[in-house]
Design a protein around this motif. Structure first.
Motif: not given
Length: 155
Positions: A44, A46, A48, A72, A117, A119, A137-139
């Motif tokens: 994510t 924040d 890894e 989720h 986000a 994935y 994950q890309h927010v």
């Protein structure tokens, strides 16, 4: 690979996301590591985690946070087969995450997601079973009041 084999492979990869959600939200986060290859990566913005042991350790800590409620919602799952043993995929995520009062069985009052986000997944077939090789994950949107896995007021 014929069309039926391809369809089964795509479905098996999709099911990884559904199981991920079920385990994460259903109090079984420690089972998430079993969805990854031995050297799998979960990342994510924040965090890894590299390797099944690191993933298992982190998500066992998440499972112990019994008063942290999550849901989720994953949609628009798109799996692209690259070979008989490799695929990649994209998944949209809307995550609701809030703390409930300790011991409260009732719902948590919330109206906004903690984040929206996507994935970006890589899948690998190992021993006849599809697993996450990588889940990144890309927010796109984040609630600035979300405290993640830390109860508000605690550091």
């Amino acid at each position: 690979m014929d069309r039926l084999e391809a369809l089964v492979a795509e479905r098996d990869c999709e099911k990884l996301t559904y199981r991920y959600c079920r385990f994460a939200d259903g109090g079984e986060a420690s089972r998430l590591a079993g969805l990854f290859t031995e050297d799998g990566v979960f990342a994510t913005p924040d965090l890894e985690l590299r390797g099944r042991p690191a993933i298992a350790e982190t998500f066992a800590r998440r499972e112990a946070l019994a008063d942290l409620r999550t849901l989720h919602l994953c949609t628009n799952i798109d799996v692209e087969l690259l070979s008989r043993s490799a695929a990649r995929g994209w998944v949209n995520l809307c995550l609701f995450r809030r703390w409930r009062e300790p011991g409260s069985p009732g719902p948590v009052p919330v109206t906004t997601p903690a984040l929206v986000a996507s994935y970006e997944d890589e899948y690998e077939r190992v021993g006849g079973r599809w697993l996450f090789a990588s889940r990144v994950q890309h927010v796109a949107f984040a609630d600035p009041t979300d405290s993640g896995w830390t109860r508000p007021g605690r550091h």
